[in-house]
Design a protein around this motif. Structure first.
Motif, PDB file in Angstrom:
ATOM      1  N   VAL A 168     -10.930  12.729  56.202  1.00 55.03           N
ATOM      2  CA  VAL A 168     -12.279  12.155  56.101  1.00 55.03           C
ATOM      3  C   VAL A 168     -13.227  13.144  55.413  1.00 55.03           C
ATOM      4  O   VAL A 168     -13.992  12.772  54.512  1.00 55.03           O
ATOM      5  CB  VAL A 168     -12.817  11.777  57.509  1.00 55.03           C
ATOM      6  CG1 VAL A 168     -14.296  11.399  57.439  1.00 55.03           C
ATOM      7  CG2 VAL A 168     -12.011  10.614  58.089  1.00 55.03           C
ATOM      8  N   LEU A 171     -12.428  13.280  51.630  1.00 55.62           N
ATOM      9  CA  LEU A 171     -12.932  12.103  50.891  1.00 55.62           C
ATOM     10  C   LEU A 171     -14.459  12.145  50.775  1.00 55.62           C
ATOM     11  O   LEU A 171     -15.021  11.763  49.750  1.00 55.62           O
ATOM     12  CB  LEU A 171     -12.485  10.802  51.576  1.00 55.62           C
ATOM     13  CG  LEU A 171     -10.988  10.479  51.493  1.00 55.62           C
ATOM     14  CD1 LEU A 171     -10.661   9.234  52.313  1.00 55.62           C
ATOM     15  CD2 LEU A 171     -10.536  10.293  50.050  1.00 55.62           C
ATOM     16  N   SER A 172     -15.127  12.634  51.827  1.00 57.03           N
ATOM     17  CA  SER A 172     -16.594  12.677  51.793  1.00 57.03           C
ATOM     18  C   SER A 172     -17.083  13.688  50.761  1.00 57.03           C
ATOM     19  O   SER A 172     -18.099  13.481  50.107  1.00 57.03           O
ATOM     20  CB  SER A 172     -17.158  13.019  53.181  1.00 57.03           C
ATOM     21  OG  SER A 172     -16.945  14.384  53.491  1.00 57.03           O
ATOM     22  N   CYS A 175     -17.177  11.895  47.544  1.00 56.27           N
ATOM     23  CA  CYS A 175     -17.693  10.547  47.788  1.00 56.27           C
ATOM     24  C   CYS A 175     -17.908   9.764  46.488  1.00 56.27           C
ATOM     25  O   CYS A 175     -18.510  10.270  45.552  1.00 56.27           O
ATOM     26  CB  CYS A 175     -18.999  10.641  48.559  1.00 56.27           C
ATOM     27  SG  CYS A 175     -19.632   9.041  49.052  1.00 56.27           S
ATOM     28  N   TYR A 220     -16.240   2.200  55.020  1.00 55.35           N
ATOM     29  CA  TYR A 220     -16.541   3.515  54.455  1.00 55.35           C
ATOM     30  C   TYR A 220     -15.459   4.003  53.504  1.00 55.35           C
ATOM     31  O   TYR A 220     -15.719   4.741  52.582  1.00 55.35           O
ATOM     32  CB  TYR A 220     -16.745   4.532  55.575  1.00 55.35           C
ATOM     33  CG  TYR A 220     -17.981   4.248  56.378  1.00 55.35           C
ATOM     34  CD1 TYR A 220     -19.236   4.515  55.843  1.00 55.35           C
ATOM     35  CD2 TYR A 220     -17.900   3.688  57.635  1.00 55.35           C
ATOM     36  CE1 TYR A 220     -20.383   4.231  56.554  1.00 55.35           C
ATOM     37  CE2 TYR A 220     -19.042   3.404  58.365  1.00 55.35           C
ATOM     38  CZ  TYR A 220     -20.278   3.683  57.813  1.00 55.35           C
ATOM     39  OH  TYR A 220     -21.408   3.396  58.525  1.00 55.35           O
ATOM     40  N   ILE A 221     -14.215   3.592  53.793  1.00 55.55           N
ATOM     41  CA  ILE A 221     -13.103   4.056  52.961  1.00 55.55           C
ATOM     42  C   ILE A 221     -12.388   2.852  52.356  1.00 55.55           C
ATOM     43  O   ILE A 221     -12.003   1.937  53.065  1.00 55.55           O
ATOM     44  CB  ILE A 221     -12.126   4.920  53.781  1.00 55.55           C
ATOM     45  CG1 ILE A 221     -12.855   6.176  54.288  1.00 55.55           C
ATOM     46  CG2 ILE A 221     -10.914   5.303  52.935  1.00 55.55           C
ATOM     47  CD1 ILE A 221     -12.088   6.968  55.314  1.00 55.55           C
ATOM     48  N   TYR A 229      -7.407   6.413  47.591  1.00 53.26           N
ATOM     49  CA  TYR A 229      -8.516   6.018  48.454  1.00 53.26           C
ATOM     50  C   TYR A 229      -9.823   6.564  47.889  1.00 53.26           C
ATOM     51  O   TYR A 229      -9.847   7.596  47.218  1.00 53.26           O
ATOM     52  CB  TYR A 229      -8.344   6.577  49.862  1.00 53.26           C
ATOM     53  CG  TYR A 229      -7.168   6.011  50.607  1.00 53.26           C
ATOM     54  CD1 TYR A 229      -7.282   4.837  51.356  1.00 53.26           C
ATOM     55  CD2 TYR A 229      -5.942   6.662  50.578  1.00 53.26           C
ATOM     56  CE1 TYR A 229      -6.201   4.329  52.049  1.00 53.26           C
ATOM     57  CE2 TYR A 229      -4.849   6.159  51.271  1.00 53.26           C
ATOM     58  CZ  TYR A 229      -4.984   4.997  51.999  1.00 53.26           C
ATOM     59  OH  TYR A 229      -3.905   4.485  52.676  1.00 53.26           O
ATOM     60  N   MET A 231     -14.035   7.138  49.248  1.00 54.82           N
ATOM     61  CA  MET A 231     -15.124   6.889  50.185  1.00 54.82           C
ATOM     62  C   MET A 231     -16.176   6.112  49.421  1.00 54.82           C
ATOM     63  O   MET A 231     -16.590   6.512  48.332  1.00 54.82           O
ATOM     64  CB  MET A 231     -15.686   8.185  50.755  1.00 54.82           C
ATOM     65  CG  MET A 231     -16.719   7.908  51.833  1.00 54.82           C
ATOM     66  SD  MET A 231     -16.993   9.309  52.922  1.00 54.82           S
ATOM     67  CE  MET A 231     -15.594   9.210  54.038  1.00 54.82           C
ATOM     68  N   ASN A 232     -16.572   4.996  49.980  1.00 49.89           N
ATOM     69  CA  ASN A 232     -17.477   4.079  49.301  1.00 49.89           C
ATOM     70  C   ASN A 232     -18.827   4.721  49.043  1.00 49.89           C
ATOM     71  O   ASN A 232     -19.573   5.009  49.967  1.00 49.89           O
ATOM     72  CB  ASN A 232     -17.645   2.823  50.158  1.00 49.89           C
ATOM     73  CG  ASN A 232     -18.348   1.715  49.418  1.00 49.89           C
ATOM     74  OD1 ASN A 232     -18.761   1.899  48.269  1.00 49.89           O
ATOM     75  ND2 ASN A 232     -18.471   0.573  50.054  1.00 49.89           N
TER      76      ASN A 232
END
Ligand code: CA
Length: 236
Positions: A168, A171-172, A175, A220-221, A229, A231-232
């Motif tokens: 997480v 990915l952030s 972003c 969010y993902i 993947y 992160m939106n």
């Protein structure tokens, strides 16, 4: 018409697609510079320093990857791959080499503009990576406290395993950018691994369940099947 000041370099050898994309972008107020070959694009990139590059991979002189490599030597300028090639490996190769996103031809104008907005926002974000105020990442209700290694949605702490947290957080930090399976696996486990994708998918399924991902609600993902993947990054 919005009067934004963004300069976009469009690299595409097919005249009808070049005209179509130029028309769509100019109608939104973007300034568009076009190149038909990879080498002229390299020259235009150096003289204009555009805010965004939209890049066709199949060019008459060199593969578009050549420009991608050149740009990534010293710049985080967002790059969207525009390609008729539907093979997963081309997209994945370009993403692993630093492209931000891809669009497969044929595409609609709404999709193109949404990708352009996200990539421009992402470009600004990349310049600020590591500079989150107070060591915290915020996206809608999602808050990541990097120092405490804690994740919250609203007021609820989401209890993640170390691996889930690492995914997480990774990915952030990117972003809005599409991260391929192999990029994530390398970042989290440090080595390519036979069962890597399966392991990643299992962790991701747990993360999405803990995040309470439900159809229709903000996710969010986002999973792009066969690619990776993201992160939106669409902030409301
Ligand atoms: Ca082409």
């Amino acid at each position: 018409m919005t009067n934004n000041k963004y300069k976009i370099l469009l690299v595409e050898d097919e005249g009808n697609i070049r005209t179509l994309v130029t028309t769509i972008l100019e109608a939104e107020g973007y300034q568009v510079i076009t190149a038909e070959t990879c080498l002229s694009a390299v020259t235009l990139y150096a003289s204009h320093l555009p805010d965004l590059i939209i890049l066709d991979l199949g060019l008459p002189d060199k593969d578009g990857i050549h420009l991608l490599k050149k740009v990534r030597e010293d710049s985080l300028t967002p790059i969207i791959i525009l390609s008729a090639r539907t093979e997963e490996r081309d997209k994945v190769e370009a993403l692993d080499m630093g492209a931000n996103d891809y669009i497969t031809k044929p595409f609609g104008s709404a999709e193109l503009l949404a990708r352009v907005r996200t990539a421009l926002r992402n470009g600004r974000h990349s310049a600020e990576v590591g500079k989150f105020p107070g060591g915290k990442f915020k996206l809608k209700d999602l808050v990541i406290d990097y120092d405490a290694r804690q994740v919250f949605i609203g007021n609820d702490e989401i209890k993640l395993t170390q691996t889930e947290y690492n995914i997480v957080a990774f990915l952030s930090e990117h972003c809005g950018k599409m991260m391929t399976y192999s990029a994530i696996i390398k970042a989290i486990w440090g080595y390519p691994d036979e069962g890597g994708i399966k392991k990643l998918q299992v962790n991701m399924a747990n993360i999405r369940r803990k995040f309470g991902a439900t159809p229709g609600k903000a996710s969010y993902i986002i999973n792009e099947l066969g690619v990776g993947y993201r992160m939106n990054g669409e902030r409301e």
